[in-house]
Design a protein around this motif. Structure first.
Motif, PDB file in Angstrom:
ATOM      1  N   SER A  96       0.833  -1.196   0.000  1.00 29.54           N
ATOM      2  CA  SER A  96       0.000   0.000   0.000  1.00 29.54           C
ATOM      3  C   SER A  96       0.876   1.258   0.000  1.00 29.54           C
ATOM      4  CB  SER A  96      -0.959  -0.056   1.189  1.00 29.54           C
ATOM      5  OG  SER A  96      -1.939   0.947   1.110  1.00 29.54           O
ATOM      6  N   MET A  97       0.757   2.105   1.015  1.00 27.63           N
ATOM      7  CA  MET A  97       1.636   3.258   1.098  1.00 27.63           C
ATOM      8  C   MET A  97       3.095   2.835   1.221  1.00 27.63           C
ATOM      9  SD  MET A  97       2.355   5.831   4.184  1.00 27.63           S
ATOM     10  CE  MET A  97       3.354   4.500   4.811  1.00 27.63           C
ATOM     11  N   GLY A  98       3.339   1.693   1.866  1.00 21.00           N
ATOM     12  CA  GLY A  98       4.696   1.168   1.927  1.00 21.00           C
ATOM     13  C   GLY A  98       5.264   0.916   0.541  1.00 21.00           C
ATOM     14  N   GLY A  99       4.390   0.614  -0.418  1.00 19.52           N
ATOM     15  CA  GLY A  99       4.825   0.475  -1.798  1.00 19.52           C
ATOM     16  C   GLY A  99       5.331   1.785  -2.366  1.00 19.52           C
ATOM     17  N   GLN A 100       4.679   2.880  -1.994  1.00 20.50           N
ATOM     18  CA  GLN A 100       5.209   4.190  -2.389  1.00 20.50           C
ATOM     19  C   GLN A 100       6.607   4.398  -1.817  1.00 20.50           C
ATOM     20  OE1 GLN A 100       2.082   6.795  -0.831  1.00 20.50           O
ATOM     21  NE2 GLN A 100       1.753   7.587  -2.908  1.00 20.50           N
ATOM     22  N   LEU A 101       6.790   4.093  -0.557  1.00 18.92           N
ATOM     23  CA  LEU A 101       8.070   4.350   0.101  1.00 18.92           C
ATOM     24  C   LEU A 101       9.190   3.534  -0.521  1.00 18.92           C
ATOM     25  CD1 LEU A 101       6.994   4.480   3.864  1.00 18.92           C
ATOM     26  CD2 LEU A 101       7.047   6.319   2.163  1.00 18.92           C
ATOM     27  N   VAL A 102       8.942   2.264  -0.820  1.00 18.20           N
ATOM     28  CA  VAL A 102      10.026   1.454  -1.377  1.00 18.20           C
ATOM     29  C   VAL A 102      10.329   1.865  -2.818  1.00 18.20           C
ATOM     30  CG1 VAL A 102       9.555  -0.444   0.210  1.00 18.20           C
ATOM     31  CG2 VAL A 102       8.568  -0.512  -2.084  1.00 18.20           C
ATOM     32  N   LEU A 118       5.843  -5.038  -4.829  1.00 23.00           N
ATOM     33  CA  LEU A 118       4.851  -4.021  -4.492  1.00 23.00           C
ATOM     34  C   LEU A 118       3.486  -4.681  -4.358  1.00 23.00           C
ATOM     35  CD1 LEU A 118       6.040  -1.434  -7.172  1.00 23.00           C
ATOM     36  CD2 LEU A 118       6.751  -1.550  -4.774  1.00 23.00           C
ATOM     37  N   LEU A 119       2.993  -4.800  -3.129  1.00 21.99           N
ATOM     38  CA  LEU A 119       1.695  -5.416  -2.871  1.00 21.99           C
ATOM     39  C   LEU A 119       0.627  -4.333  -2.811  1.00 21.99           C
ATOM     40  CD1 LEU A 119       2.611  -7.902   0.035  1.00 21.99           C
ATOM     41  CD2 LEU A 119       2.885  -8.229  -2.436  1.00 21.99           C
ATOM     42  N   ASN A 120      -0.306  -4.358  -3.758  1.00 17.89           N
ATOM     43  CA  ASN A 120      -1.413  -3.393  -3.740  1.00 17.89           C
ATOM     44  C   ASN A 120      -0.881  -1.987  -3.467  1.00 17.89           C
ATOM     45  OD1 ASN A 120      -2.358  -6.148  -2.638  1.00 17.89           O
ATOM     46  ND2 ASN A 120      -4.254  -5.236  -3.388  1.00 17.89           N
ATOM     47  N   THR A 121       0.093  -1.592  -4.239  1.00 17.46           N
ATOM     48  CA  THR A 121       0.800  -0.344  -3.967  1.00 17.46           C
ATOM     49  C   THR A 121       0.007   0.892  -4.380  1.00 17.46           C
ATOM     50  OG1 THR A 121       2.831   0.908  -4.400  1.00 17.46           O
ATOM     51  CG2 THR A 121       2.009  -0.458  -6.195  1.00 17.46           C
ATOM     52  N   VAL A 122       0.094   1.919  -3.566  1.00 22.48           N
ATOM     53  CA  VAL A 122      -0.399   3.229  -3.978  1.00 22.48           C
ATOM     54  C   VAL A 122       0.574   3.768  -5.020  1.00 22.48           C
ATOM     55  CG1 VAL A 122      -0.957   5.575  -3.228  1.00 22.48           C
ATOM     56  CG2 VAL A 122      -1.412   3.632  -1.709  1.00 22.48           C
ATOM     57  N   PRO A 123       0.090   4.312  -6.133  1.00 29.68           N
ATOM     58  CA  PRO A 123       0.998   4.848  -7.150  1.00 29.68           C
ATOM     59  C   PRO A 123       1.841   6.002  -6.618  1.00 29.68           C
ATOM     60  CG  PRO A 123      -1.216   4.570  -8.052  1.00 29.68           C
ATOM     61  CD  PRO A 123      -1.317   4.371  -6.569  1.00 29.68           C
ATOM     62  N   ALA A 124       2.983   6.204  -7.255  1.00 31.75           N
ATOM     63  CA  ALA A 124       3.840   7.335  -6.882  1.00 31.75           C
ATOM     64  C   ALA A 124       3.125   8.662  -7.075  1.00 31.75           C
ATOM     65  CB  ALA A 124       5.123   7.304  -7.717  1.00 31.75           C
ATOM     66  N   ALA A 125       2.177   8.703  -8.002  1.00 32.89           N
ATOM     67  CA  ALA A 125       1.419   9.935  -8.249  1.00 32.89           C
ATOM     68  C   ALA A 125       0.363  10.198  -7.189  1.00 32.89           C
ATOM     69  CB  ALA A 125       0.752   9.873  -9.626  1.00 32.89           C
ATOM     70  N   PHE A 210     -10.054  -0.468  -4.330  1.00 30.64           N
ATOM     71  CA  PHE A 210      -9.391   0.828  -4.463  1.00 30.64           C
ATOM     72  C   PHE A 210      -8.279   0.804  -5.521  1.00 30.64           C
ATOM     73  CE2 PHE A 210     -11.027   0.901  -0.078  1.00 30.64           C
ATOM     74  CZ  PHE A 210     -11.757   2.070  -0.110  1.00 30.64           C
ATOM     75  N   LEU A 211      -7.653  -0.363  -5.702  1.00 27.69           N
ATOM     76  CA  LEU A 211      -6.479  -0.473  -6.576  1.00 27.69           C
ATOM     77  C   LEU A 211      -6.604  -1.713  -7.467  1.00 27.69           C
ATOM     78  CD1 LEU A 211      -3.931   0.336  -3.747  1.00 27.69           C
ATOM     79  CD2 LEU A 211      -4.289   1.786  -5.758  1.00 27.69           C
ATOM     80  N   PRO A 212      -7.542  -1.733  -8.379  1.00 30.48           N
ATOM     81  CA  PRO A 212      -7.734  -2.918  -9.225  1.00 30.48           C
ATOM     82  C   PRO A 212      -6.559  -3.152 -10.160  1.00 30.48           C
ATOM     83  CG  PRO A 212      -9.112  -1.100  -9.968  1.00 30.48           C
ATOM     84  CD  PRO A 212      -8.502  -0.670  -8.669  1.00 30.48           C
ATOM     85  N   ALA A 213      -6.480  -4.371 -10.680  1.00 28.97           N
ATOM     86  CA  ALA A 213      -5.330  -4.778 -11.484  1.00 28.97           C
ATOM     87  C   ALA A 213      -5.123  -3.885 -12.700  1.00 28.97           C
ATOM     88  CB  ALA A 213      -5.493  -6.240 -11.912  1.00 28.97           C
ATOM     89  N   ALA A 214      -6.184  -3.554 -13.418  1.00 24.94           N
ATOM     90  CA  ALA A 214      -6.039  -2.729 -14.621  1.00 24.94           C
ATOM     91  C   ALA A 214      -5.465  -1.361 -14.281  1.00 24.94           C
ATOM     92  CB  ALA A 214      -7.388  -2.582 -15.319  1.00 24.94           C
ATOM     93  N   PHE A 215      -5.876  -0.813 -13.148  1.00 28.50           N
ATOM     94  CA  PHE A 215      -5.361   0.490 -12.715  1.00 28.50           C
ATOM     95  C   PHE A 215      -3.884   0.392 -12.371  1.00 28.50           C
ATOM     96  CE2 PHE A 215      -4.478   3.327  -9.066  1.00 28.50           C
ATOM     97  CZ  PHE A 215      -4.592   4.550  -9.721  1.00 28.50           C
ATOM     98  N   LEU A 216      -3.500  -0.671 -11.635  1.00 21.91           N
ATOM     99  CA  LEU A 216      -2.092  -0.814 -11.262  1.00 21.91           C
ATOM    100  C   LEU A 216      -1.212  -1.064 -12.482  1.00 21.91           C
ATOM    101  CD1 LEU A 216      -2.289  -2.903  -7.959  1.00 21.91           C
ATOM    102  CD2 LEU A 216      -1.839  -0.464  -8.221  1.00 21.91           C
ATOM    103  N   ARG A 217      -1.739  -1.771 -13.465  1.00 18.76           N
ATOM    104  CA  ARG A 217      -0.960  -1.994 -14.681  1.00 18.76           C
ATOM    105  C   ARG A 217      -0.623  -0.658 -15.358  1.00 18.76           C
ATOM    106  NH1 ARG A 217      -0.078  -6.416 -17.600  1.00 18.76           N
ATOM    107  NH2 ARG A 217      -1.745  -7.588 -16.574  1.00 18.76           N
ATOM    108  N   GLU A 218      -1.597   0.236 -15.408  1.00 28.04           N
ATOM    109  CA  GLU A 218      -1.394   1.517 -16.064  1.00 28.04           C
ATOM    110  C   GLU A 218      -0.601   2.483 -15.194  1.00 28.04           C
ATOM    111  OE1 GLU A 218      -1.230   4.774 -18.427  1.00 28.04           O
ATOM    112  OE2 GLU A 218      -1.739   2.723 -18.980  1.00 28.04           O
ATOM    113  N   ALA A 219      -0.946   2.565 -13.901  1.00 27.88           N
ATOM    114  CA  ALA A 219      -0.375   3.595 -13.027  1.00 27.88           C
ATOM    115  C   ALA A 219       0.985   3.223 -12.452  1.00 27.88           C
ATOM    116  CB  ALA A 219      -1.345   3.896 -11.883  1.00 27.88           C
ATOM    117  N   VAL A 220       1.306   1.917 -12.408  1.00 26.31           N
ATOM    118  CA  VAL A 220       2.560   1.484 -11.774  1.00 26.31           C
ATOM    119  C   VAL A 220       3.420   0.658 -12.728  1.00 26.31           C
ATOM    120  CG1 VAL A 220       3.587   0.237  -9.832  1.00 26.31           C
ATOM    121  CG2 VAL A 220       1.439   1.487  -9.502  1.00 26.31           C
TER     122      VAL A 220
END
Length: 261
Positions: A96-102, A118-125, A210-220
């Protein structure tokens, strides 16, 4: 239990599990402490590994300062822990937010990072939330009811015992951390740094509302060179708690396939 000090003197508590030559640092997200990794750690094959599990400032047994909750400051706290255990190079696992930090760490000191999970990471943006949800999250510090509501929205396969453990852990997080870290991860603001990441990267997606796969593919995934996506159906935002055995298997497979040179 070992501790070190952040740049501003805040006490940072961490645990070390295993004695292998390869260091893996597990970085938790908002609203919880390093205890969120316990079920995963129990199921990981520790052969050759040394796991380092910090409590970020304001959570667990770490200090509870009034400030220092920017993403950059929190990422520097991760590096302070890495330095404290004499880890010149390491693999990072962030949730999650830890994904941003790493991601921030991997972009800042790419030569030190051997791998990135990165597990269910919040995007850097960042991840701005609708006003109602933002109000719920940001004012949840001292409310068990609000924490239960948040976890009910975020998770799909939590047992009653796991839910209670997460709520209990979250109630120990300082109000300052709840409020200011929420502001930090929703704002993000360092997507331009991702081009500097050179480590092999695995992004785990689930049925997270909150963070579906399609979104993470595009955003991360699309923004980190060579990153790949793995999809685990079923759990919501906390796969390491909801489905720890399967999550541990995915992490172990990545670690085995990204052995340091």
């Amino acid at each position: 239990m070992p501790t070190t000090s952040a740049k501003d003197g805040t006490s940072l508590h961490y645990r070390v599990v295993g004695e292998g030559p390869r260091t893996v640092i597990l970085v938790h997200g908002w609203m919880v402490s390093g205890a969120v990794w316990d079920a995963l750690v129990e199921r990981l094959d520790l052969t050759g590994l040394r796991l380092v599990i910090p409590d970020m400032r304001g959570s667990g047994q770490s200090g509870r300062p009034d400030g220092g909750f920017s993403l950059e400051s929190l990422a520097h706290d991760v590096l302070a822990v890495a330095d404290a255990v004499d880890a010149r190079r390491f693999t990072l696992v962030g949730h999650s937010m830890g994904g941003q930090l790493v991601k921030w760490v991997a972009a800042e000191v790419p030569a030190r990072v051997e791998g990135l999970v990165l597990l269910n990471t919040v995007p850097a943006a960042g991840l701005p939330l609708p006003p109602d949800a933002a109000g719920l999250f940001r004012t949840s510090a001292e409310s068990r009811e609000k924490k239960q509501t948040i976890l009910g929205l975020a998770c799909k396969q939590l047992s009653p015992e796991a839910l209670e453990a997460l709520v209990k852990d979250s109630m120990g997080v300082s109000p300052a951390a709840i409020e200011h870290v929420f502001d930090a991860w929703t704002a993000g603001g360092f997507a331009d740094k991702l081009a500097s990441i050179t480590a092999p990267t695995l992004v785990l997606a689930t049925d997270d509302a909150f963070l579906p796969a399609a979104f993470l593919r595009e955003a991360v995934v699309s923004r980190i060179r060579g990153a790949r996506l793995s999809y685990l159906p079923g759990p919501g935002h906390y796969p390491q708690v909801e489905r720890p055995a399967e999550t541990a298997a995915l992490v172990s497979a990545f670690l085995a396939g990204s052995l340091p040179v």
